[in-house]
Motif scaffolding. Sequence first.
Motif, PDB file in Angstrom:
ATOM      1  N   SER A  62     -10.714  -0.993   5.799  1.00 41.09           N
ATOM      2  CA  SER A  62     -10.274  -0.386   4.542  1.00 41.09           C
ATOM      3  C   SER A  62      -8.759  -0.205   4.547  1.00 41.09           C
ATOM      4  O   SER A  62      -8.084  -0.494   5.532  1.00 41.09           O
ATOM      5  CB  SER A  62     -10.940   0.974   4.368  1.00 41.09           C
ATOM      6  N   GLY A  81       0.454   4.068  -2.911  1.00 38.37           N
ATOM      7  CA  GLY A  81      -0.126   5.379  -2.634  1.00 38.37           C
ATOM      8  C   GLY A  81      -1.637   5.322  -2.594  1.00 38.37           C
ATOM      9  O   GLY A  81      -2.223   4.237  -2.545  1.00 38.37           O
ATOM     10  N   HIS A  82      -2.279   6.466  -2.632  1.00 32.17           N
ATOM     11  CA  HIS A  82      -3.749   6.548  -2.620  1.00 32.17           C
ATOM     12  C   HIS A  82      -4.363   5.706  -1.504  1.00 32.17           C
ATOM     13  O   HIS A  82      -5.202   4.865  -1.750  1.00 32.17           O
ATOM     14  CB  HIS A  82      -4.358   6.067  -3.937  1.00 32.17           C
ATOM     15  N   ASN A  83      -3.913   5.917  -0.296  1.00 36.19           N
ATOM     16  CA  ASN A  83      -4.426   5.091   0.788  1.00 36.19           C
ATOM     17  C   ASN A  83      -5.567   5.728   1.547  1.00 36.19           C
ATOM     18  O   ASN A  83      -6.058   5.172   2.505  1.00 36.19           O
ATOM     19  CB  ASN A  83      -3.309   4.749   1.756  1.00 36.19           C
ATOM     20  N   PHE A  84      -6.001   6.880   1.129  1.00 34.62           N
ATOM     21  CA  PHE A  84      -7.124   7.502   1.824  1.00 34.62           C
ATOM     22  C   PHE A  84      -8.423   6.960   1.249  1.00 34.62           C
ATOM     23  O   PHE A  84      -9.255   7.670   0.713  1.00 34.62           O
ATOM     24  CB  PHE A  84      -7.014   9.024   1.774  1.00 34.62           C
ATOM     25  N   ARG A  85      -8.566   5.641   1.325  1.00 38.87           N
ATOM     26  CA  ARG A  85      -9.772   4.928   0.892  1.00 38.87           C
ATOM     27  C   ARG A  85     -10.405   4.374   2.144  1.00 38.87           C
ATOM     28  O   ARG A  85      -9.790   3.582   2.848  1.00 38.87           O
ATOM     29  CB  ARG A  85      -9.405   3.782  -0.048  1.00 38.87           C
ATOM     30  N   PHE A  86     -11.634   4.788   2.386  1.00 33.79           N
ATOM     31  CA  PHE A  86     -12.234   4.516   3.692  1.00 33.79           C
ATOM     32  C   PHE A  86     -13.282   3.410   3.667  1.00 33.79           C
ATOM     33  O   PHE A  86     -13.754   2.982   4.689  1.00 33.79           O
ATOM     34  CB  PHE A  86     -12.885   5.783   4.249  1.00 33.79           C
ATOM     35  N   TRP A  87     -13.720   2.988   2.496  1.00 35.30           N
ATOM     36  CA  TRP A  87     -14.905   2.137   2.429  1.00 35.30           C
ATOM     37  C   TRP A  87     -14.587   0.716   2.009  1.00 35.30           C
ATOM     38  O   TRP A  87     -14.978  -0.242   2.647  1.00 35.30           O
ATOM     39  CB  TRP A  87     -15.934   2.785   1.497  1.00 35.30           C
ATOM     40  N   GLN A  91       0.821  -1.210   0.000  1.00 34.53           N
ATOM     41  CA  GLN A  91       0.000   0.000   0.000  1.00 34.53           C
ATOM     42  C   GLN A  91       0.850   1.253   0.000  1.00 34.53           C
ATOM     43  O   GLN A  91       0.555   2.221  -0.690  1.00 34.53           O
ATOM     44  CB  GLN A  91      -0.839   0.042   1.279  1.00 34.53           C
ATOM     45  N   TYR A 129      -2.770  10.254   8.668  1.00 40.48           N
ATOM     46  CA  TYR A 129      -3.796   9.222   8.841  1.00 40.48           C
ATOM     47  C   TYR A 129      -4.418   9.328  10.220  1.00 40.48           C
ATOM     48  O   TYR A 129      -5.629   9.260  10.386  1.00 40.48           O
ATOM     49  CB  TYR A 129      -3.185   7.829   8.663  1.00 40.48           C
TER      50      TYR A 129
END
Lengths: 266, 321
Positions: free
Chosen positions: B189, A128-134, A124, B215
Amino acid sequence: MPPVAVAAAQIATLPAGRDTDMLLEVIDLYKAFGGVVATNHVSLEVREGEVHAVIGPNGAGKTTLVSQLTGELRPDGGRVRLAGRTITRMPTHRRARLGVARSFQITSVVNNLSVLENVLLAVQAHAGHNFRFWRPALRCRDLVDAAHASLQRVGLGELADRSAADLSHGEHRQLEIAMATATQPRLLLLDEPMAGMGREETVRMVDILNTIRGGPGILLIEHDMDAVFALADRISVLVNGAVIACDTPDAIRNNAQVKAAYLGED
Amino acid sequence: MNLKSLSPAGPNGWVMVITLVALVLVPPYTVLANEPFFLDLVMRAVILSIAAVSLNLVLGYGGMISFGHAAYLGIGAYCVGIPGYYGIYDGVFQLLLVVAVCGVFALVTGLVCLRTRGVYFIMITLAFAQMVFYAMVSLDEYGGDDGLVIYERSRFPLGGAIGDSITLYYVCLAVLVATLLLVHRIVNSRFGLVIRGTAGNDARLQSLGLPTFRYRLICYVIAGIMCGIAGWLLGNFTLFISPEMMNWIRSGELIFMVVLGGAGSLFGPVLGTGAFITLEEFLSGFTVYWQLYFGIFLVLVVLFGRGGLHGFIEWLFRRRS
Ligand SMILES: Nc1ncnc2c1ncn2[C@@H]1O[C@H](COP(=O)(O)OP(=O)(O)OP(=O)(O)O)[C@@H](O)[C@H]1O
Ligand SMILES: [Mg+2]
């Protein structure tokens, strides 16, 4: 500025006479803890695909050197360049995104997560682009496949769902390597990957590192001389923070100064 | 692939389903049995459960022991009270206010708190919460120490109202379910994996290339807003607000609810809140020294009951099978 001057300025900022396959350049690095000089004007380099081993007695400053390359410690002087770009003061996470990865002398894994999740975090971090919450992380096929591949490479494929806390010492060391390589680094800094391992485990680790070599440039810190001579293209000897020799394995083996300072100890 | 952690399966999953179904059936029961007081008791438990679940996101999953979480309960309640003082009962406006104020408060204090660790983090979150507490005590315009009565519950467009207790109860329950779902999705997630990882070994994540501070800050803000919404419900429920709601003792109670139920488990905090309120009711009817016995019990839970009620249920069923 006229165009000619711009071009001239650009040429001037290019590293003079730099080899295109130069990956890491450490230039005159200096670090002291109070009165202890841990890194004493160290210069060394790692080329693309090369394994450059650093050996030296306890307290020579090997770990301190690695920590300055990753940005976990700040040098007091000197420079660090990655593929021609100065990264001396860049924060750790940005260096990691540029392809610098390390393993730790004292095992450092995330014990409250599973083995797979540990490696998944490494993948991860690279993606990158780890601000995925769902969406559940374990349903991101690409990431999970990459993590599994990395675990297979170090022979931990079967243990993916175990808690990292339940692994043996040798398996922890393998997990360290899986995490370090999962980010597909350009530069791999391995701080005594064989530390605390038995004979058999060490042989296994040499095999694992042999499958990795040729890809990333590797700076290998190691006490186990058999492993070093089996893997290294070049060896630097660090004593009291300073590099006292840097040569091919054969030359190092026969270097009188090195024998006196270090190899004689064994 | 390990999908176990994604579905609320296992004994605790069943406990969650059964508890939620029972909670749906509470209002008909209280009407039939003519026990309106019982509805109030359960409603308070449901609202505090939302707060505990939100605290669990930072405390249980993120390893950030916030000792100031009740501040968000208070701020949420004041977002009903202060507009009400000016005759504004628009629920949409109030909720937007909750999100804005709690979000900004969490962001600003988080920027400071999250630079510290361990005991320092506990102390500084406590300090910020006490700042809000004393600010509200000193605001005489809004009742200061004595608090403020709210004359009407929030109104919604198109004639929506939560005026009667049963409607309000179901709104609270719906918010609890939504909060549980959201926390469940978040912790599984990619973002949540990073959050859980920082609780275990933050330095390692940083060296992997993850800027963990961001975060943790976002997680802290999300939890703050969730708890603010619980506060908004609390204001509507009690129809009275006072600084007492954000006293540090309330923050401590929220921590106990989480620990009692099982930190880092999805439904544990709800069980913990239920147990906490039941014990409080039971012991206070039993002896005037109930707080002493309660304190001893809590110390024992923290010392010996590692996984809280959640861990206990798992242990019980694992032994059976
Ligand atoms: N954070 C620190 N503060 C003060 N001194 C330090 C610190 N870290 C390292 N040192 C000192 O710097 C010197 C080099 O330490 P370092 O850990 O880099 O050695 P090393 O070569 O990795 O040794 P080993 O083979 O035991 O791992 C030692 O004298 C050590 O005591
Ligand atoms: Mg070392």
